[in-house]
Design a protein around this motif. Structure first.
Motif, mmCIF file in Angstrom:
data_model
loop_
_atom_site.group_PDB
_atom_site.id
_atom_site.type_symbol
_atom_site.label_atom_id
_atom_site.label_comp_id
_atom_site.label_asym_id
_atom_site.label_seq_id
_atom_site.Cartn_x
_atom_site.Cartn_y
_atom_site.Cartn_z
ATOM 1 N N LEU A 1 0.860 -1.173 0.000
ATOM 2 C CA LEU A 1 0.000 0.000 0.000
ATOM 3 C C LEU A 1 0.895 1.221 0.000
ATOM 4 O O LEU A 1 1.809 1.326 0.829
ATOM 5 C CB LEU A 1 -0.924 0.030 1.222
ATOM 6 C CG LEU A 1 -1.886 1.221 1.289
ATOM 7 C CD1 LEU A 1 -2.887 1.172 0.140
ATOM 8 C CD2 LEU A 1 -2.608 1.260 2.625
ATOM 9 N N VAL B 1 1.454 5.628 -0.390
ATOM 10 C CA VAL B 1 0.908 6.970 -0.273
ATOM 11 C C VAL B 1 1.660 7.846 -1.262
ATOM 12 O O VAL B 1 2.890 7.944 -1.205
ATOM 13 C CB VAL B 1 1.046 7.525 1.160
ATOM 14 C CG1 VAL B 1 0.659 9.000 1.204
ATOM 15 C CG2 VAL B 1 0.175 6.726 2.118
ATOM 16 N N GLU C 1 -2.440 10.449 -1.475
ATOM 17 C CA GLU C 1 -3.387 9.466 -1.984
ATOM 18 C C GLU C 1 -2.952 8.077 -1.560
ATOM 19 O O GLU C 1 -1.827 7.648 -1.833
ATOM 20 C CB GLU C 1 -3.495 9.517 -3.501
ATOM 21 C CG GLU C 1 -4.492 8.490 -4.026
ATOM 22 C CD GLU C 1 -4.548 8.413 -5.540
ATOM 23 O OE1 GLU C 1 -5.448 7.716 -6.050
ATOM 24 O OE2 GLU C 1 -3.703 9.031 -6.204
ATOM 25 N N SER C 2 -3.825 7.378 -0.901
ATOM 26 C CA SER C 2 -3.589 5.976 -0.566
ATOM 27 C C SER C 2 -3.949 5.151 -1.790
ATOM 28 O O SER C 2 -5.108 5.126 -2.219
ATOM 29 C CB SER C 2 -4.468 5.589 0.635
ATOM 30 O OG SER C 2 -4.405 4.201 0.867
ATOM 31 N N ALA C 3 -2.958 4.503 -2.381
ATOM 32 C CA ALA C 3 -3.192 3.828 -3.663
ATOM 33 C C ALA C 3 -2.252 2.640 -3.819
ATOM 34 O O ALA C 3 -1.397 2.377 -2.982
ATOM 35 C CB ALA C 3 -3.001 4.814 -4.821
ATOM 36 N N LYS D 1 -3.168 -0.209 6.001
ATOM 37 C CA LYS D 1 -3.755 1.135 6.049
ATOM 38 C C LYS D 1 -3.483 1.786 7.398
ATOM 39 O O LYS D 1 -3.115 2.969 7.469
ATOM 40 C CB LYS D 1 -5.266 1.034 5.792
ATOM 41 C CG LYS D 1 -5.960 2.391 5.552
ATOM 42 C CD LYS D 1 -5.564 2.971 4.210
ATOM 43 C CE LYS D 1 -6.339 4.261 3.924
ATOM 44 N NZ LYS D 1 -7.627 4.039 3.276
ATOM 45 N N LEU E 1 -5.545 11.256 4.356
ATOM 46 C CA LEU E 1 -5.350 10.438 3.162
ATOM 47 C C LEU E 1 -6.662 10.358 2.399
ATOM 48 O O LEU E 1 -7.733 10.203 2.988
ATOM 49 C CB LEU E 1 -4.913 9.014 3.531
ATOM 50 C CG LEU E 1 -3.566 8.839 4.229
ATOM 51 C CD1 LEU E 1 -3.377 7.373 4.616
ATOM 52 C CD2 LEU E 1 -2.428 9.301 3.332
ATOM 53 N N TYR E 2 -6.569 10.468 1.089
ATOM 54 C CA TYR E 2 -7.746 10.189 0.285
ATOM 55 C C TYR E 2 -7.452 8.966 -0.572
ATOM 56 O O TYR E 2 -6.298 8.579 -0.785
ATOM 57 C CB TYR E 2 -8.161 11.397 -0.559
ATOM 58 C CG TYR E 2 -7.271 11.717 -1.735
ATOM 59 C CD1 TYR E 2 -7.540 11.197 -3.002
ATOM 60 C CD2 TYR E 2 -6.180 12.574 -1.597
ATOM 61 C CE1 TYR E 2 -6.738 11.513 -4.083
ATOM 62 C CE2 TYR E 2 -5.376 12.889 -2.682
ATOM 63 C CZ TYR E 2 -5.663 12.362 -3.925
ATOM 64 O OH TYR E 2 -4.853 12.665 -4.991
ATOM 65 N N SER E 3 -8.503 8.332 -1.015
ATOM 66 C CA SER E 3 -8.330 7.132 -1.829
ATOM 67 C C SER E 3 -9.457 7.026 -2.838
ATOM 68 O O SER E 3 -10.508 7.673 -2.694
ATOM 69 C CB SER E 3 -8.286 5.874 -0.948
ATOM 70 O OG SER E 3 -9.463 5.765 -0.184
ATOM 71 N N ARG E 4 -9.217 6.218 -3.851
ATOM 72 C CA ARG E 4 -10.215 5.965 -4.884
ATOM 73 C C ARG E 4 -10.560 4.484 -4.845
ATOM 74 O O ARG E 4 -9.696 3.639 -5.042
ATOM 75 C CB ARG E 4 -9.670 6.353 -6.260
ATOM 76 C CG ARG E 4 -9.400 7.846 -6.405
ATOM 77 C CD ARG E 4 -8.722 8.200 -7.697
ATOM 78 N NE ARG E 4 -7.291 7.880 -7.673
ATOM 79 C CZ ARG E 4 -6.433 8.242 -8.614
ATOM 80 N NH1 ARG E 4 -6.852 8.915 -9.661
ATOM 81 N NH2 ARG E 4 -5.166 7.922 -8.530
ATOM 82 N N SER F 1 -13.724 -2.945 -1.840
ATOM 83 C CA SER F 1 -12.776 -1.907 -1.427
ATOM 84 C C SER F 1 -13.494 -0.728 -0.778
ATOM 85 O O SER F 1 -12.955 -0.088 0.130
ATOM 86 C CB SER F 1 -11.941 -1.435 -2.621
ATOM 87 O OG SER F 1 -12.764 -1.021 -3.686
ATOM 88 N N ASN G 1 -12.793 0.646 3.104
ATOM 89 C CA ASN G 1 -12.552 2.043 3.447
ATOM 90 C C ASN G 1 -13.489 2.513 4.552
ATOM 91 O O ASN G 1 -13.067 3.200 5.490
ATOM 92 C CB ASN G 1 -12.705 2.924 2.203
ATOM 93 C CG ASN G 1 -11.428 3.032 1.397
ATOM 94 O OD1 ASN G 1 -10.520 3.763 1.750
ATOM 95 N ND2 ASN G 1 -11.354 2.285 0.305
#
Length: 489
Positions: A221, A223, A234-236, A254, A269-272, A280, A284
């Motif tokens: 994971l 960032v 971004e957490s991706a 996470k 943190l933001y994530s998609r 997923s 979240n």
């Protein structure tokens, strides 16, 4: 902030009179500086040739009738590329010619042939600029000699451990990503181990890995920061080897990253999260992240998820936006567009984010706007963020949108600072250009950002989207209605 970040390095700025006899000096500087800072000789030569054509065009055409003029050449290096910027205040030039699919001008053909990317824009009274980009050469991960076969679940007694990733582990990471996604993950950097190492060393990427008893990478994971000064990442690039699923590895990673980036000074943190399934999104929500929007038709339908059921199809895929704070909410003053005020307040309230809602005022604007553009050709997407509004903003935005559409970019995302009253005032006119509401990005632009999006001849079917939570469904319905208002369907 605490990250060991390498910002964009400005290596040289040359102001030179627009005369041919001075051009060799400029080209010598481009070649020597780029080689001194790590570009191989043959690639430095490519950059020199492209720069020669860009400068020659200024010298020959920018200042007619023996008019005395100057131009500026800037050399800078980023973690994965060299960039040469040529600026002048001469006669306007049709910059769209640089992006013609079949250029007829020999100089433009040469610039295209010897660079990896060409960007250009008008600067109002400051003239125009052409940006020549040459990526640092990195070797891709080798194709496995034998396909990686599906394996049984690893014994639950096998010990696994989590830790922050080292730059020398990018080959092992690339192999893990291959097992999960094949060669379909949208961001190609992951398949170039040296390039990804450079991003880690620069501080623009911080990752954690899960390793098994053999020290193989079986989970990841990351960032990602777009700019070194960003306060949110971004957490991706979340991946877990299918043999180790069912052990709660993703939540553990996470949690580790949230603790790590909080110590480094990030606020959140933001994530998609994908919407071809709800797994997923559910993860979240369980981690305390809150939905803040949806980007319709966000990415090409190429990514695969082994061992997970997902609907197939040829349309671009939608993502849900999530945000989770990792530090106390500092609070902000924001200016909300009247049309979207209610939905934005609901998002703030759901995310427990304290904001003071101010009335917009018609404050004076500077002349020049600052719009940062990040193009992802492999995703046919462009991400624009407004750093400063100017009186030329709408004209500059129209130029960028027209240029991106001409280049067949399918998705344009636009982030506007809610700390600036101009966002609330100009939002209706921006939406008249075809943009529509996409969501909220907390702490994204020195405060918060309103996210809008634009779809360029893209098929989107709301029925293809799966949304996990009731609040998420409310936001998604709002975004879809805004999309429908633009007569996209």
């Amino acid at each position: 902030m605490g990250f060991n970040m390498t910002k964009t390095e400005k290596l040289a700025i040359i102001d030179v009179k627009a005369e041919l006899k001075l051009l060799p000096m400029v080209l010598h500087a481009v070649r020597e500086v780029s080689q001194k800072y790590g570009l191989e000789e043959k690639y430095a030569r490519d950059l020199e040739l492209a720069t020669e054509e860009a400068c020659h065009n200024v010298i020959e055409h920018a200042y007619p009738d023996n008019e005395k003029g100057y131009y500026q050449v800037e050399i800078h290096k980023e973690p994965t590329k060299f960039v040469i910027t040529v600026k002048d205040q001469g006669i306007p030039f049709n910059l769209n010619l640089l992006t013609d699919e079949q250029p007829t001008d020999l100089g433009i053909k040469i610039m295209r042939a010897y660079t990896d990317e060409i960007n250009s824009k008008y600067l109002g009274k400051e003239g125009k600029e052409v940006e020549l980009v040459k990526y640092l050469p990195f070797e891709p991960i080798e194709e496995p000699e034998h396909p990686i076969e599906e394996e049984l679940l690893a014994p639950k007694s096998e010990e696994i451990s989590l830790r922050i990733m080292r730059p020398d582990e990018t080959v092992a990471l690339a192999r893990c990503i291959y097992k999960v996604y094949g060669y379909t993950y949208p961001h190609e950097d992951i398949y170039y181990p040296q390039k990804f190492s450079s991003l880690i060393e620069s501080g623009l990427v911080t990752s954690c890995v899960t390793v098994n008893s053999k020290d193989d990478v079986i989970g990841h994971l990351g960032v990602f920061l777009e700019n070194p000064d960003d306060l949110v990442g971004e957490s991706a690039l979340a991946a877990v080897d299918s043999r180790y699923r069912g052990r709660g590895i993703f939540p553990k990673m996470k949690n580790l990253m949230m603790e790590h980036v909080q110590k480094k000074g990030l606020l959140g943190l933001y994530s998609r999260a994908v919407t071809v399934h709800v797994a997923s999104q559910k993860s979240n929500v369980k981690m305390g992240a809150k939905e803040t929007g949806f980007v319709l038709a966000h990415s090409p339908p190429t990514a695969i998820f082994k061992k997970m059921e997902a609907s197939s199809g040829s349309n671009r895929r939608t993502v849900a936006l999530f945000y989770v704070p990792v530090a106390p909410d500092p609070g902000h003053n924001v200016f909300l567009p009247l049309k979207h005020g209610d939905i934005l307040k609901k998002i703030y309230n759901h995310g427990e984010l304290k904001r003071t809602f101010n009335q917009s005022s018609n404050e004076g604007l500077s002349f020049h706007s600052q719009i940062h553009s990040h193009l992802l050709p492999e995703m046919s997407s462009a991400f624009l963020r407004v750093n400063k509004f100017g009186i030329d903003f709408l004209d500059e935005l129209k130029l960028q949108v027209n240029d991106l559409c001409y280049r067949h970019v399918e998705l344009i995302v636009l982030d506007l600072p809610l700390s600036d009253p101009a966002t609330a005032l100009l939002c209706p006119e921006i939406e008249d250009l075809g943009f529509f509401f996409s969501g909220l990005m907390p702490e994204y632009l020195d405060g918060d950002a309103l996210r809008l999006q634009y779809l360029n001849n893209v098929i989107f079917n709301p029925e293809d989207v799966q949304v996990y939570s009731e609040f998420g469904k409310d936001i998604f319905s709002y975004v879809v209605e805004e999309w429908k208002s633009k007569n996209y369907y």
